[in-house]
Scaffold this active site. Structure first.
Site, mmCIF file in Angstrom:
data_model
loop_
_atom_site.group_PDB
_atom_site.id
_atom_site.type_symbol
_atom_site.label_atom_id
_atom_site.label_comp_id
_atom_site.label_asym_id
_atom_site.label_seq_id
_atom_site.Cartn_x
_atom_site.Cartn_y
_atom_site.Cartn_z
ATOM 1 N N THR A 18 0.827 -1.209 0.000
ATOM 2 C CA THR A 18 0.000 0.000 0.000
ATOM 3 C C THR A 18 0.861 1.258 0.000
ATOM 4 O OG1 THR A 18 -1.528 -1.258 1.408
ATOM 5 C CG2 THR A 18 -1.998 1.069 1.124
ATOM 6 N N ARG A 22 7.921 -2.729 2.619
ATOM 7 C CA ARG A 22 8.117 -2.845 4.073
ATOM 8 C C ARG A 22 8.491 -4.254 4.441
ATOM 9 N NH1 ARG A 22 3.312 0.857 6.649
ATOM 10 N NH2 ARG A 22 3.814 2.578 5.263
ATOM 11 N N SER A 113 6.331 3.811 8.478
ATOM 12 C CA SER A 113 5.197 4.557 9.012
ATOM 13 C C SER A 113 4.836 4.191 10.449
ATOM 14 C CB SER A 113 4.012 4.371 8.072
ATOM 15 O OG SER A 113 2.983 5.229 8.429
ATOM 16 N N HIS A 114 3.645 3.615 10.620
ATOM 17 C CA HIS A 114 3.153 3.337 11.970
ATOM 18 C C HIS A 114 3.644 1.996 12.509
ATOM 19 C CE1 HIS A 114 0.685 1.700 8.831
ATOM 20 N NE2 HIS A 114 0.309 0.749 9.674
ATOM 21 N N LYS A 126 10.079 4.072 0.407
ATOM 22 C CA LYS A 126 9.091 4.423 -0.624
ATOM 23 C C LYS A 126 9.633 5.550 -1.479
ATOM 24 C CE LYS A 126 6.392 6.938 2.892
ATOM 25 N NZ LYS A 126 5.102 7.320 3.417
ATOM 26 N N ASP A 278 1.970 9.844 13.526
ATOM 27 C CA ASP A 278 2.599 8.517 13.462
ATOM 28 C C ASP A 278 4.099 8.592 13.167
ATOM 29 O OD1 ASP A 278 2.426 9.298 10.802
ATOM 30 O OD2 ASP A 278 2.121 7.251 10.074
ATOM 31 N N ASP A 280 6.032 8.494 10.538
ATOM 32 C CA ASP A 280 6.546 9.395 9.495
ATOM 33 C C ASP A 280 5.750 10.684 9.360
ATOM 34 O OD1 ASP A 280 4.395 7.893 8.541
ATOM 35 O OD2 ASP A 280 5.053 8.044 6.459
ATOM 36 N N ASP A 282 2.544 11.447 8.770
ATOM 37 C CA ASP A 282 1.444 11.723 7.846
ATOM 38 C C ASP A 282 0.066 11.422 8.443
ATOM 39 O OD1 ASP A 282 1.891 9.009 7.752
ATOM 40 O OD2 ASP A 282 2.018 8.851 5.573
ATOM 41 N N ARG A 283 0.023 10.676 9.559
ATOM 42 C CA ARG A 283 -1.285 10.388 10.168
ATOM 43 C C ARG A 283 -1.596 11.367 11.296
ATOM 44 N NH1 ARG A 283 -2.388 3.953 10.450
ATOM 45 N NH2 ARG A 283 -1.627 3.486 8.365
ATOM 46 N N THR A 345 -7.659 1.960 -1.180
ATOM 47 C CA THR A 345 -6.856 2.355 -0.025
ATOM 48 C C THR A 345 -5.427 2.716 -0.436
ATOM 49 O OG1 THR A 345 -8.169 0.996 1.445
ATOM 50 C CG2 THR A 345 -5.906 1.444 2.130
ATOM 51 N N GLU A 364 -8.552 9.206 4.654
ATOM 52 C CA GLU A 364 -8.742 7.776 4.855
ATOM 53 C C GLU A 364 -9.148 7.528 6.305
ATOM 54 O OE1 GLU A 364 -6.123 5.086 2.344
ATOM 55 O OE2 GLU A 364 -4.685 6.486 3.180
ATOM 56 N N GLU A 365 -9.865 6.417 6.500
ATOM 57 C CA GLU A 365 -10.293 6.062 7.862
ATOM 58 C C GLU A 365 -9.106 5.765 8.769
ATOM 59 O OE1 GLU A 365 -9.459 2.821 8.859
ATOM 60 O OE2 GLU A 365 -8.688 2.501 6.834
ATOM 61 N N SER A 366 -7.949 5.480 8.160
ATOM 62 C CA SER A 366 -6.774 5.075 8.925
ATOM 63 C C SER A 366 -6.011 6.280 9.475
ATOM 64 C CB SER A 366 -5.870 4.232 8.037
ATOM 65 O OG SER A 366 -5.571 4.948 6.842
ATOM 66 N N LYS A 377 -0.745 12.620 2.827
ATOM 67 C CA LYS A 377 -1.528 12.998 3.988
ATOM 68 C C LYS A 377 -0.596 13.722 4.941
ATOM 69 C CE LYS A 377 -1.398 8.263 5.938
ATOM 70 N NZ LYS A 377 -1.131 7.296 4.864
ATOM 71 N N ARG A 497 -8.539 -6.823 7.788
ATOM 72 C CA ARG A 497 -9.225 -5.646 8.310
ATOM 73 C C ARG A 497 -10.723 -5.781 8.009
ATOM 74 N NH1 ARG A 497 -4.840 -2.882 9.609
ATOM 75 N NH2 ARG A 497 -3.252 -2.242 8.099
HETATM 76 C C1 VG1 Z 1 -2.727 1.174 5.800
HETATM 77 C C2 VG1 Z 1 -4.005 1.974 5.824
HETATM 78 C C3 VG1 Z 1 -4.087 2.864 4.588
HETATM 79 C C4 VG1 Z 1 -2.846 3.747 4.514
HETATM 80 C C5 VG1 Z 1 -1.600 2.892 4.564
HETATM 81 C C6 VG1 Z 1 -0.338 3.729 4.615
HETATM 82 O O1 VG1 Z 1 -2.710 0.317 4.670
HETATM 83 O O2 VG1 Z 1 -5.115 1.147 5.906
HETATM 84 O O3 VG1 Z 1 -5.258 3.627 4.641
HETATM 85 O O4 VG1 Z 1 -2.845 4.499 3.331
HETATM 86 O O5 VG1 Z 1 -1.621 2.062 5.725
HETATM 87 O O6 VG1 Z 1 -0.371 4.620 5.685
HETATM 88 P P1 VG1 Z 1 -3.116 -1.236 4.735
HETATM 89 O O7 VG1 Z 1 -2.888 -1.748 3.351
HETATM 90 O O8 VG1 Z 1 -2.258 -1.854 5.779
HETATM 91 O O9 VG1 Z 1 -4.546 -1.266 5.144
HETATM 92 V V1 VG1 Z 1 1.051 5.056 6.413
HETATM 93 O O10 VG1 Z 1 0.776 6.170 7.509
HETATM 94 O O11 VG1 Z 1 1.682 3.617 6.671
HETATM 95 O O12 VG1 Z 1 2.058 5.722 5.174
HETATM 96 CO CO CO Z 2 2.472 7.118 8.058
#
Ligand code: VG1
Ligand code: CO
Length: 544
Positions: A18, A22, A113-114, A126, A278, A280, A282-283, A345, A364-366, A377, A497
């Site tokens: 996504t 990783r 990221s998270h 990335k 988070d 990096d 962006d959240r 997503t 996004e909901e995330s 984001k 999910r």
């Molecule tokens: C998750 C989230 C998605 C988000 C992605 C990257 O992906 O659901 O909405 O864009 O992380 O966010 P997945 O495929 O695990 O559902 V981040 O903050 O990791 O750059």
């Molecule tokens: Co992130």
């Protein structure tokens, strides 16, 4: 000193998910692993796209080592100029901004990221293109193809540069500059928001806030913006020092992982406003006093209130949300008479819509929201948006949200994650569910009836590219939805999910416990997908 061509063999698992590639740190530490992927990125760039490359990461374990390798490879691959974040730090939104501001050919962000960090944790890489946004799917596919056939990579033999001082090195024909991205980023946000009014709010003495940087990359940016420029009290930014293992935490801004912040915000004398970001940057998570704002509601509320914000005075031309994100923003868009796009997503799907001025806001909901100011984001942007709104409307977070529900109805929402389950079992669950799709429409469950079900696919309205298998949707006649997806960011097994959404128009029913409201939908999901049986789990690992 010279460029060396190193013979290598392909790895078969370098398919970006996504958001980039990783893996566990130990996977990236294998000889040639990082190098192969970086060379695969460079091999996909046009020959004349080597003027400026930007490199930075979220500061996690292996960030510094990876940066040294990438700098030497970029020199060998003929980049004329390279900018590197001081201490190796550049948040994802700051990277997006820098690429656009300095007209770079692209940027490499080192982040998972998270996901947790440290020697046993995750690492990631990335590539963001010259528009500042995550590489489009066509490009990530091309990188993957390169990684499957790669036979050699190029690296320049040189000393490591110091990442701690601002300095410009000349290595062969390349200028490598260590830069500070905090000032550029803060300056840019200052053009969008009313800093004066936010400053009056934060220095009024009657408004208290906490921002939890979770020992991740946003610490320095948050201190500069919130404390230095906007006058929040010293100490308002907590966990502000970026650490290689995020202090042992999980840098994901939700109530489960940002527990220090959550505890403070749910005390009886809690501050007025709480937020977190988070790994990096962006959240974002937005909290009021004893009040949680779902990210889907946050996007809807931002859209409904955008005209209050100086950088967006003329309103939004359109909005977009990822498919699993609740339909709260759809109602606002309908009311405003603007288009609302539903994308797969991942932020990369918003890129074309933003570039062609079809949307102003997206989310996004995330825990992700952002706008056309960059192509990622943006955690702190969302925080400043809320602070600006609170300062203008002179209402609490909870009052703003409740008023919104009153006007548009409430979309109760939750996501249930089943982490690290057996991959083939998770895939079996998805096919078991898909097999029922022909029979389901029309069937009744606890009084609701299913109107349709599908495997979401998306045709990009700008370049007509098609993305398939983006999640299973089950839609009910009362606007409720159940969505199933397999995550594309995990590094071990599969993460299932389950997204639940229940719409309630009736104001008298807006103060119920989301868990209880959504329980019947969760039961239907279990009944249809046999989650317990396939995953072997009695309950989700995390609910957000
Ligand atoms: C998750 C989230 C998605 C988000 C992605 C990257 O992906 O659901 O909405 O864009 O992380 O966010 P997945 O495929 O695990 O559902 V981040 O903050 O990791 O750059
Ligand atoms: Co992130």
């Amino acid at each position: 000193m010279k460029t060396r061509r190193i013979q290598t063999q392909p790895f078969t698992d370098q398919k970006p998910g996504t958001s980039g590639l990783r893996k566990k740190v130990s996977v990236f530490q294998q000889p040639h692993y990082l190098e192969n992927f970086v060379q695969s990125i460079f091999n996909c760039l046009a020959d004349d796209a080597r003027n400026l490359l930007i490199i930075g990461g979220d500061g996690r374990f292996y960030n510094r080592e990876a940066i040294q390798i990438i700098v030497k490879m970029a020199v060998a691959n003929g980049f004329k100029r390279i900018l590197v974040g001081q201490q190796g730090l550049i948040s994802t939104p700051a990277m997006s901004l820098l690429i656009r501001k300095y007209k770079a050919d692209g940027g490499i962000i080192l982040s998972a990221s998270h996901n947790p960090g440290g020697p046993e944790g995750d690492f990631g890489i990335k590539f963001n293109s010259s528009n500042g946004g995550p590489a489009a799917e066509t490009l990530t596919d091309a990188m993957y193809q390169q990684s499957l056939t790669i036979t050699e990579y190029e690296i320049f033999e040189a000393e490591n540069i110091s990442l701690d001082n601002f300095f410009t090195y000349t290595i062969e024909d390349t200028q490598v500059e260590v830069i500070n991205s905090v000032t550029d980023y803060a300056d840019h946000l200052a053009t969008l928001f009313d800093f004066q009014i936010i400053r009056s709010l934060l220095t009024s003495g009657s408004f208290r806030m906490i921002f939890d940087a979770m020992h991740a990359v946003t610490g320095p940016y948050a201190v500069e913006l919130l404390q230095n420029r906007l006058g929040a009290e010293e100490g308002s930014v907590i966990n502000k020092i970026p650490l290689e293992d995020f202090g042992g935490g999980h840098p994901d801004p939700n109530m489960e992982y940002a527990h220090e912040l959550t505890e403070s915000m749910f005390k009886h004398d809690a501050p007025d406003f709480g937020a977190a970001s988070d790994g990096d940057g962006d959240r974002n998570m937005i909290l009021g006093r004893q009040f949680f704002v779902t990210p889907s509601d946050s996007l809807a509320i931002m859209t409904a209130n955008i005209h209050h914000i100086p950088g967006y005075k003329s309103g939004a031309c359109g909005v977009a949300r990822s498919m699993p994100t609740s339909q709260a923003v759809d109602r606002v868009a309908e009311n405003l008479g603007i288009p609302c796009y539903e994308t797969p997503t991942g932020w990369k799907y918003f890129g074309n819509l933003l570039d062609s001025n079809k949307i102003t806001l997206c989310g996004e909901e995330s825990f992700g929201s952002g706008s056309n100011h960059i192509r990622e984001k943006d955690g702190l942007w969302s925080v400043l948006f809320w602070l600006n709104l609170i300062a203008i409307r002179k209402q609490s977070v909870a009052d703003i949200v409740r008023e919104h529900w009153k006007k548009y109805g409430r979309h109760y929402y939750a996501r249930h994650d089943y982490e690290e389950v057996d991959k083939s079992k998770a895939e079996q669950l998805m096919s078991h569910l898909t097999e029922q799709f022909d029979q389901l429409p029309g069937s009744q469950f606890n009084g609701f009836s299913i109107v349709s079900c599908d495997d979401f696919s998306y045709t990009d309205p700008v370049d007509s590219s098609i993305s398939t298998n983006q999640g299973l949707r089950i839609l009910f006649d009362n606007g409720s939805r159940i969505v199933f997806r397999l995550s594309g960011t995990g590094t071990k097994g599969a993460t299932l999910r389950l997204y639940l959404e229940w719409f309630e128009q009736e104001t008298t029913r807006h103060e119920e416990d989301p868990h209880q409201v959504l329980a019947p939908l969760a039961e239907i999901a279990e009944q249809l997908a046999q989650i317990r049986q396939f995953t072997g789990r009695e309950k989700p690992s995390v609910i957000t």
